[in-house]
Motif scaffolding. Structure first.
Motif, PDB file in Angstrom:
ATOM      1  N   ILE A   1      75.737  29.215  43.937  1.00  0.00           N
ATOM      2  CA  ILE A   1      75.879  27.779  43.749  1.00  0.00           C
ATOM      3  C   ILE A   1      74.508  27.118  43.817  1.00  0.00           C
ATOM      4  N   ALA A   2      74.223  26.264  42.856  1.00  0.00           N
ATOM      5  CA  ALA A   2      72.916  25.615  42.784  1.00  0.00           C
ATOM      6  C   ALA A   2      72.648  24.810  44.045  1.00  0.00           C
ATOM      7  N   GLY A   3      71.428  24.961  44.587  1.00  0.00           N
ATOM      8  CA  GLY A   3      71.018  24.218  45.764  1.00  0.00           C
ATOM      9  C   GLY A   3      71.664  24.685  47.043  1.00  0.00           C
ATOM     10  N   SER A   4      72.251  25.869  47.042  1.00  0.00           N
ATOM     11  CA  SER A   4      72.950  26.373  48.215  1.00  0.00           C
ATOM     12  C   SER A   4      72.659  27.855  48.395  1.00  0.00           C
ATOM     13  N   ASP A   5      72.880  28.345  49.606  1.00  0.00           N
ATOM     14  CA  ASP A   5      72.749  29.779  49.845  1.00  0.00           C
ATOM     15  C   ASP A   5      74.100  30.485  49.750  1.00  0.00           C
ATOM     16  N   ARG A   6      75.111  29.768  49.277  1.00  0.00           N
ATOM     17  CA  ARG A   6      76.456  30.327  49.166  1.00  0.00           C
ATOM     18  C   ARG A   6      76.765  30.695  47.717  1.00  0.00           C
ATOM     19  N   ASN A   7      77.756  31.584  47.602  1.00  0.00           N
ATOM     20  CA  ASN A   7      78.184  32.071  46.294  1.00  0.00           C
ATOM     21  C   ASN A   7      79.697  31.935  46.182  1.00  0.00           C
ATOM     22  N   VAL A   8      80.184  31.969  44.973  1.00  0.00           N
ATOM     23  CA  VAL A   8      81.612  32.002  44.726  1.00  0.00           C
ATOM     24  C   VAL A   8      81.876  33.176  43.780  1.00  0.00           C
ATOM     25  N   LEU A   9      82.954  33.900  44.030  1.00  0.00           N
ATOM     26  CA  LEU A   9      83.285  35.058  43.199  1.00  0.00           C
ATOM     27  C   LEU A   9      84.059  34.574  41.982  1.00  0.00           C
ATOM     28  N   VAL A  10      83.507  34.833  40.801  1.00  0.00           N
ATOM     29  CA  VAL A  10      84.093  34.361  39.551  1.00  0.00           C
ATOM     30  C   VAL A  10      84.750  35.526  38.820  1.00  0.00           C
ATOM     31  N   LEU A  11      85.995  35.329  38.433  1.00  0.00           N
ATOM     32  CA  LEU A  11      86.662  36.269  37.521  1.00  0.00           C
ATOM     33  C   LEU A  11      86.327  35.803  36.107  1.00  0.00           C
ATOM     34  N   ARG A  12      85.401  36.518  35.466  1.00  0.00           N
ATOM     35  CA  ARG A  12      84.874  36.049  34.190  1.00  0.00           C
ATOM     36  C   ARG A  12      85.846  36.244  33.034  1.00  0.00           C
ATOM     37  N   GLY A  13      86.796  37.172  33.183  1.00  0.00           N
ATOM     38  CA  GLY A  13      87.764  37.387  32.126  1.00  0.00           C
ATOM     39  C   GLY A  13      88.135  38.856  31.996  1.00  0.00           C
ATOM     40  N   TRP A  14      88.801  39.167  30.880  1.00  0.00           N
ATOM     41  CA  TRP A  14      89.319  40.519  30.631  1.00  0.00           C
ATOM     42  C   TRP A  14      88.446  41.233  29.606  1.00  0.00           C
ATOM     43  N   LEU A  15      88.238  42.526  29.861  1.00  0.00           N
ATOM     44  CA  LEU A  15      87.481  43.378  28.951  1.00  0.00           C
ATOM     45  C   LEU A  15      88.305  44.615  28.614  1.00  0.00           C
ATOM     46  N   PRO A  16      88.269  45.094  27.365  1.00  0.00           N
ATOM     47  CA  PRO A  16      89.071  46.267  26.984  1.00  0.00           C
ATOM     48  C   PRO A  16      88.462  47.563  27.495  1.00  0.00           C
TER      49      PRO A  16
ATOM     50  N   VAL B   1      91.735  30.161  42.586  1.00  0.00           N
ATOM     51  CA  VAL B   1      92.831  31.077  42.924  1.00  0.00           C
ATOM     52  C   VAL B   1      92.529  31.740  44.260  1.00  0.00           C
ATOM     53  N   ALA B   2      93.584  32.123  44.962  1.00  0.00           N
ATOM     54  CA  ALA B   2      93.416  32.738  46.273  1.00  0.00           C
ATOM     55  C   ALA B   2      92.998  34.195  46.166  1.00  0.00           C
ATOM     56  N   GLY B   3      93.367  34.860  45.072  1.00  0.00           N
ATOM     57  CA  GLY B   3      93.035  36.269  44.910  1.00  0.00           C
ATOM     58  C   GLY B   3      93.113  36.683  43.457  1.00  0.00           C
ATOM     59  N   ALA B   4      92.733  37.930  43.212  1.00  0.00           N
ATOM     60  CA  ALA B   4      92.721  38.448  41.846  1.00  0.00           C
ATOM     61  C   ALA B   4      94.011  39.150  41.474  1.00  0.00           C
ATOM     62  N   GLY B   5      94.992  39.132  42.364  1.00  0.00           N
ATOM     63  CA  GLY B   5      96.235  39.846  42.107  1.00  0.00           C
ATOM     64  C   GLY B   5      96.111  41.299  42.530  1.00  0.00           C
ATOM     65  N   HIS B   6      97.211  41.872  42.976  1.00  0.00           N
ATOM     66  CA  HIS B   6      97.196  43.242  43.474  1.00  0.00           C
ATOM     67  C   HIS B   6      97.995  44.149  42.546  1.00  0.00           C
ATOM     68  N   VAL B   7      97.492  45.355  42.336  1.00  0.00           N
ATOM     69  CA  VAL B   7      98.201  46.391  41.603  1.00  0.00           C
ATOM     70  C   VAL B   7      98.348  47.587  42.535  1.00  0.00           C
TER      71      VAL B   7
ATOM     72  N   PHE C   1      87.558  32.071  48.274  1.00  0.00           N
ATOM     73  CA  PHE C   1      88.467  31.923  47.140  1.00  0.00           C
ATOM     74  C   PHE C   1      87.763  32.447  45.904  1.00  0.00           C
ATOM     75  N   LEU C   2      88.494  32.544  44.811  1.00  0.00           N
ATOM     76  CA  LEU C   2      87.917  32.980  43.545  1.00  0.00           C
ATOM     77  C   LEU C   2      88.098  31.884  42.516  1.00  0.00           C
ATOM     78  N   VAL C   3      87.357  32.018  41.425  1.00  0.00           N
ATOM     79  CA  VAL C   3      87.473  31.087  40.311  1.00  0.00           C
ATOM     80  C   VAL C   3      87.812  31.883  39.062  1.00  0.00           C
ATOM     81  N   GLN C   4      88.960  31.588  38.463  1.00  0.00           N
ATOM     82  CA  GLN C   4      89.297  32.157  37.160  1.00  0.00           C
ATOM     83  C   GLN C   4      88.576  31.332  36.098  1.00  0.00           C
ATOM     84  N   GLN C   5      87.553  31.907  35.497  1.00  0.00           N
ATOM     85  CA  GLN C   5      86.789  31.159  34.505  1.00  0.00           C
ATOM     86  C   GLN C   5      87.647  30.880  33.276  1.00  0.00           C
ATOM     87  N   THR C   6      87.572  29.674  32.776  1.00  0.00           N
ATOM     88  CA  THR C   6      88.320  29.275  31.596  1.00  0.00           C
ATOM     89  C   THR C   6      87.343  28.879  30.501  1.00  0.00           C
TER      90      THR C   6
END
Length: 256
Positions: free
Chosen positions: A116-131, A157-163, A197-202
């Motif tokens: 995150i800009a101007g911070s020492d913290r990060n957020v985990l981003v789910l960038r999308g699906w890849l084949p 989102v709270a999580g990436a889903g479990h399989v 938390f996570l961010v589902q990128q749109t």
């Protein structure tokens, strides 16, 4: 011939118990469905709210701008809210979530920390699906990562889903292919300070970009609870019907 019903105490008692249990459990599943309908309505309302702008100013709030501390703690108060984060991807820490099919094709979700800009913290981003490469199981697909400061829009989102975990869980490391991923595991392995938390990128898929951002809608389980309710009500009806039919059959045999 006149129909005759044979009344029997024990079968009646058993029928009353089964009918009462069936109706009670059917009512419970109906209430659960109604609760899930209310949750779905709340999630839709959150999706229509102005996006959260994740800043680095601590707890300061100004219009729809909030600091990182405002999102810490339980994920549910802001889950499925739209969010906008400015900063930089950490390209040295991609992790691939396996067994995530899309449109009938096998593939991965790409997870990557975002500073995150101007911070020492990060957020985990789910960038999308890849084949997945069908010719080589362990090969990860090629993709591009924006360099420098960029803005990511997405959904909290709270999580990436479990399989189902197949075999021993792989260690979390750069470029790892894992079945499931928790934010705490990523923070511990990478040493990065991550938001809980996570961010589902749109956003639209750029030309030539293999990353697909077509996220499945959240399943609140409304249909499941309605189906269970129908089954329990049907059990109660069948028990009552069985008691009536067997009573008339027994009465007929007595006459004969």
């Amino acid at each position: 011939m006149r129909l005759r019903f044979r009344f029997r105490g024990i079968p009646l008692l058993a029928t009353v118990v089964v009918v009462a249990i069936g109706i009670a459990l059917g009512n419970w599943q109906t209430r659960r469905a109604e609760e899930k309908i209310a949750v779905a309505a709340q999630l839709r309302e959150r999706g229509m709210q102005a996006p959260i702008i994740l800043g680095a100013g601590g707890g300061a709030q100004q219009d729809d701008r909030v600091g990182t501390s405002a999102l810490r703690g339980p994920a549910h108060p802001t889950e499925y809210r739209r969010i906008r984060v400015t900063g930089e991807f950490v390209p040295t820490w991609p992790v691939f979530l396996d067994n995530r099919p899309h449109a009938g094709r096998a593939g991965f979700y790409l997870a990557m920390p975002f500073k995150i800009a101007g911070s020492d913290r990060n957020v985990l981003v789910l960038r999308g699906w890849l084949p997945r490469d069908p010719r080589e199981y362990g090969r990860v697909p090629d993709y591009a990562t924006p360099a420098g400061t960029t803005t990511v829009e997405g959904i909290v989102v709270a999580g990436a889903g479990h399989v189902m975990q197949l075999g021993t869980a792989a260690p979390v490391k750069p470029g790892a292919i894992v079945q499931n991923l928790e934010v705490s595991d990523m923070a511990r392995a990478s040493g990065l300070r991550l938001e809980p938390f996570l961010v589902q990128q749109t956003g639209p898929q750029a030309a030539g970009d293999p990353i697909v951002r077509d996220w499945p809608a959240p399943d609140t389980g409304i249909a499941k609870h309605r189906g269970y309710a129908v089954q329990w009500y049907a059990l109660a009806a069948m028990a009552a019907l069985f008691f009536v039919i067997t009573g008339f059959r027994s009465g007929r045999k007595q006459v004969e």
